[in-house]
Design a protein around this motif. Sequence first.
Motif, mmCIF file in Angstrom:
data_model
loop_
_atom_site.group_PDB
_atom_site.id
_atom_site.type_symbol
_atom_site.label_atom_id
_atom_site.label_comp_id
_atom_site.label_asym_id
_atom_site.label_seq_id
_atom_site.Cartn_x
_atom_site.Cartn_y
_atom_site.Cartn_z
ATOM 1 N N SER B 6 20.747 5.747 13.011
ATOM 2 C CA SER B 6 22.091 5.235 12.802
ATOM 3 C C SER B 6 22.662 4.805 14.140
ATOM 4 C CB SER B 6 22.973 6.318 12.182
ATOM 5 O OG SER B 6 24.336 5.948 12.215
ATOM 6 N N ARG B 7 23.631 3.924 14.071
ATOM 7 C CA ARG B 7 24.304 3.534 15.299
ATOM 8 C C ARG B 7 25.149 4.692 15.821
ATOM 9 N NH1 ARG B 7 27.122 -0.875 13.544
ATOM 10 N NH2 ARG B 7 29.075 0.237 13.403
ATOM 11 N N ARG B 8 25.622 5.511 14.911
ATOM 12 C CA ARG B 8 26.421 6.661 15.343
ATOM 13 C C ARG B 8 25.503 7.737 15.892
ATOM 14 N NH1 ARG B 8 29.351 8.244 10.240
ATOM 15 N NH2 ARG B 8 27.332 7.644 9.439
ATOM 16 N N ALA B 15 25.250 7.693 22.899
ATOM 17 C CA ALA B 15 26.137 6.587 22.525
ATOM 18 C C ALA B 15 26.135 5.505 23.601
ATOM 19 C CB ALA B 15 27.559 7.107 22.299
ATOM 20 N N ALA B 16 26.124 5.943 24.847
ATOM 21 C CA ALA B 16 26.077 4.971 25.950
ATOM 22 C C ALA B 16 24.759 4.216 25.932
ATOM 23 C CB ALA B 16 26.264 5.692 27.280
ATOM 24 N N GLY B 334 15.279 10.255 3.829
ATOM 25 C CA GLY B 334 16.726 10.361 3.674
ATOM 26 C C GLY B 334 17.393 9.130 3.103
ATOM 27 N N TYR B 335 16.617 8.365 2.343
ATOM 28 C CA TYR B 335 17.144 7.185 1.643
ATOM 29 C C TYR B 335 17.564 6.103 2.631
ATOM 30 C CZ TYR B 335 17.291 10.696 -2.045
ATOM 31 O OH TYR B 335 16.967 11.698 -2.913
ATOM 32 N N TRP B 336 18.128 5.047 2.060
ATOM 33 C CA TRP B 336 18.534 3.929 2.895
ATOM 34 C C TRP B 336 19.697 4.323 3.812
ATOM 35 C CZ3 TRP B 336 17.305 3.064 -2.323
ATOM 36 C CH2 TRP B 336 16.176 2.241 -2.547
ATOM 37 N N PRO B 337 19.793 3.718 4.985
ATOM 38 C CA PRO B 337 20.922 4.035 5.893
ATOM 39 C C PRO B 337 22.234 3.674 5.211
ATOM 40 C CG PRO B 337 19.228 2.794 7.057
ATOM 41 C CD PRO B 337 18.859 2.780 5.610
ATOM 42 N N VAL B 338 23.229 4.519 5.365
ATOM 43 C CA VAL B 338 24.505 4.318 4.671
ATOM 44 C C VAL B 338 25.539 3.640 5.566
ATOM 45 C CG1 VAL B 338 24.104 6.248 3.121
ATOM 46 C CG2 VAL B 338 25.307 6.626 5.285
ATOM 47 N N ASP B 339 25.132 3.294 6.774
ATOM 48 C CA ASP B 339 26.092 2.651 7.681
ATOM 49 C C ASP B 339 25.512 1.420 8.359
ATOM 50 O OD1 ASP B 339 25.689 5.022 10.451
ATOM 51 O OD2 ASP B 339 24.266 3.920 9.215
#
Lengths: 489, 546
Positions: B6-8, B15-16, B334-339
């Motif tokens: 995820s991007r998060r 994050a950086a 974990g299934y498709w990414p949600v974000d």
Amino acid sequence: MLLLRRVIFAFFALLYLVVCPAVILYALGYLVKPGTDPRFVKTGLISIATIPSGANVYLGNRRYTQLTPSVLRNLIPGSYPVRLAMKGYQGWSRTVDVKPSRATVLDSVLLVPWQWPQKTLFEDSFDDLVPFPRREFLLLKRGTRLEGAVLYDAKTSKVWPLIDKGAPLADARILAQTVMPGGLALLMRLHAYDRELILWVEARPRKEPQVVDVTKLFLSKPQRVLWEASDKHHLFSLKSGVLDRIDLSEQSVAPSLIEGVRGFGLLHRRLYVLKDDGTVLRTDMENKAPEILHRNDAVSRLLEAETAKVTLYPISDDLILFLNERGQLMANQFPFVLVDEGVVGLSYNLQPEQLLVWTRTRLGVLDLTTETSNNTDGKRSLRDVHWTDVAAQSIKYAWWVHEGRNILFQDQERIRLARIETPQPAEIYDITRVKRDSQSWYNESTGTLFFIEPKQGSLRALAVLSRPESPSLASPDLSESSEIEEKQP
Amino acid sequence: MIFRFSRRTESSAEAAWQRALEIVPGALSWTIIIGMTVLSFARPLHAAIIVIAFDLYWLFRLFHMTLFLILSYLRLSIERETDWIARVRDLDKTLELNSCKRAPYPHRDWRGRFSNWLYCREIETLRRSNSPPPLFSDIHHLVIIPIAKEAPEVVEPGIASLASQTFPVGRILLVLALESRAPQAIKDGVRSLESRYRDRFLEVLVIEHPNDLAGEARVKGANTAYAAKAAKRFFDERHIPAQHIVASCFDADTVVSAQYMACLTYHYLMTPNRTQASFQPIPVYHNNIWDAPGITRVLDIGASFFQLVEATNPETLVTFSSHSMSFQALVEVGYWPVDMISDDSAIYWKAYVHYDGRYRVIPMYVTVSMDVVAADSWWKTVRYVYRQKRRWAWGVENVPIVLRAFFRARSIPLYDRIRLSLKLIGGHVAWATWAFLLTFIGWLPAIFAGREFSDTVLYYSTPRITGLIFNLASGALFTTVILSLCLLPKEERFERPLIKRILLSLEWALVPVVAVFLSALPALDAQTRLLLGRYMEFWVTEKRRS
């Protein structure tokens, strides 16, 4: 499929690694010279474009299949005799040097016809013509009387008399006329009824000209009047150091707009003024925002020492030329004095950026694009004028022909063409003859020379360029020979 | 490897790192475009040499791609006639008897023989892999169709095609994943479809995805993941193990051939280590192809061709659009990414990282048909197409996440990590820059040549060589045009089909315009947004049937 893919990928990769450098080397001019001792050579090429196009090209004794414009490739560095031949035109030949990886460009070779095509535009007899430079109108004069003057529209071939026969000013004597390049207006000074009159003549396409007496707007007999072609309502008149602004549309005068003026010029709706103390300033048309360009520097000191009348020719924001009565040409950039004396006229060419100057006997070209840095302050400086002796006696007018490679000039009654290609001497061709003491005019956009024929006095047009030509880019041509030409012994 | 795809991120350092890597694709693309432009002015000689080298490289790539396009198309045309359900039904016996029975094939010509040869090879591979497949009778299918704003008349043809499968439809669970924010009329339409088709399938579930669940963005992946979880509960209640289920995620407008599920089942059964694999069909856009403007037709045929070429390289194949995968793998990762917007490609990378590189995509030479973007005016269509391509290009959002994952995934061989990273980044950068380089920037050295350059042999050679390259490239384009005509569906409704086909061929003259404004520009737009941190919201592409 995976194995197949890998094999094919390897094949293409290898092929690319071989082909790419080979193609780049070829593009740079490298070729394998055949023979008993094959080796890489860096070839050059010759690019030739003629006016008109379609000439046969000979390299030594070998004729190329492609007519001009053409590119002669894969030439081993050296000197090559190049000859151009075209039916109806005089031959052209030159020894051309080919350098490694360089293109020798001959892109504006003007072929000179055996007979220049010309035609009579107007049969009536005239003594002189006054052009409206860069426009389609000519003022034709018969004698010195106003009734003998007509306006000729070269586009429609229509003729408009300036004044009706029997009109009050028909007998007025024309003293002088001023026209601005690109404009449709002409200022005429006349002598009638024991006084001087000033007429404003406006040529109008497909209509008779508008003639207006503007004498009362001139407070005194002007020494010089200028206006911008794009703004024919505002004139500037200089007399005894005082510059007046005249508003034709409002029929008003702003007297003494600037005083102490020794010379002035106009460019892009800005006044350039040389004052008595050598100061050069630039201001707007109302003189509300004057800006000092030169004061107490080398330029202003040089101009201050100058006592003769000076005409300013602003070429650009940072280049101004000054021409005094002695024919000394100066500039506001180093080396400041371009020509010591004798300059009769000058003409600016935009592409390439060059200045044509002429004296009575020679033509000079000043290349404005290149800059030398002889001075120590890092400012821009101009090159020297390159002079060409054309064996002339009294050059009156000169014009650029096709992007600065050729010059047409009027030497007394002869119209001649000078082909200028440094460092070789210029080739001079006689074109035609004009009526004694008459002016001729060359229209650069149409390539046509207008002149008064010497015997009948008729107005004639001569096509110097068969049609507006522009140099063509080299095009991918797979039909050209790829033979390597041996260096000339 | 356990990795949050995820991007998060979970730490500010991460994050950086994520933010820094988001800049990479856009920065590379802009550097190439601006760099070449500046070089054309400053050093035209060097720029001209680079242009020649690039043009040659492009030509070789074009020939390479065209060759594999032909091969892939041939394979597609061969397998078009394959009776997949017969093969699947006979598979158990074939393996049991340890023989490669000649598969029934209607023409028994070279195509049939080749298809049979491939079949026998696959049987042999499967036998050697010691990965015995489950029984055909145990295989179930899960089909998820996400619906946000699509009208029932857009969705129903796809459902009808699923109901007409040669594979026993009674073993297909159809899940209509409905967004709760969908208009009521849409919801009513979906319910109507449910009631009409419930008896045909194992079950038709309408799963309404709630709005704004914590941790989710407004993306299709969130909807399909929610639906997949509901499907998991359904299968668990019926004790159907995940390794016997193949999950497919179709766009709302996807229409499949009657043999699709059988083909998918075949590939699932024939794939060793099948629970760590995705299955990618060839997307075509034939549903409304005759109603769409030429400019979109050319673009979408080009997209199909791209997938055809990619199918020949399973080592780097990534899932795209409508695709299928092992349901067990889907659950485990974990299934498709949600974000993430690009859930179709992200799921592949997610699985690849999860299984430490032991995950792949199996190409299927069967087509799934979707709609070409079409609106009620030409200009609106162009705008919608632009947005759709930009959304496709938003797959670049995978780059920073994949790179972060690869940096930590020491168990994936370094060679594979480098190779895949380069392909991923290179693919996106090429997408955004090549059309500009070929169409505009490549000509700058000649156009703006100063005297220093215009007096060189190179100045005169470059247009000649470049012209020759483009002439040779037109041969590849000609091949593409022929293949595009072969790929198009029959146009029975036209009175003069020959004239129609000639006009279709002429549409390929739009390629330079299409390549720049509706392919490269949207890609550059997407990468620039990622570079600037302007993340895209999902915009549902408007599709219209006449």
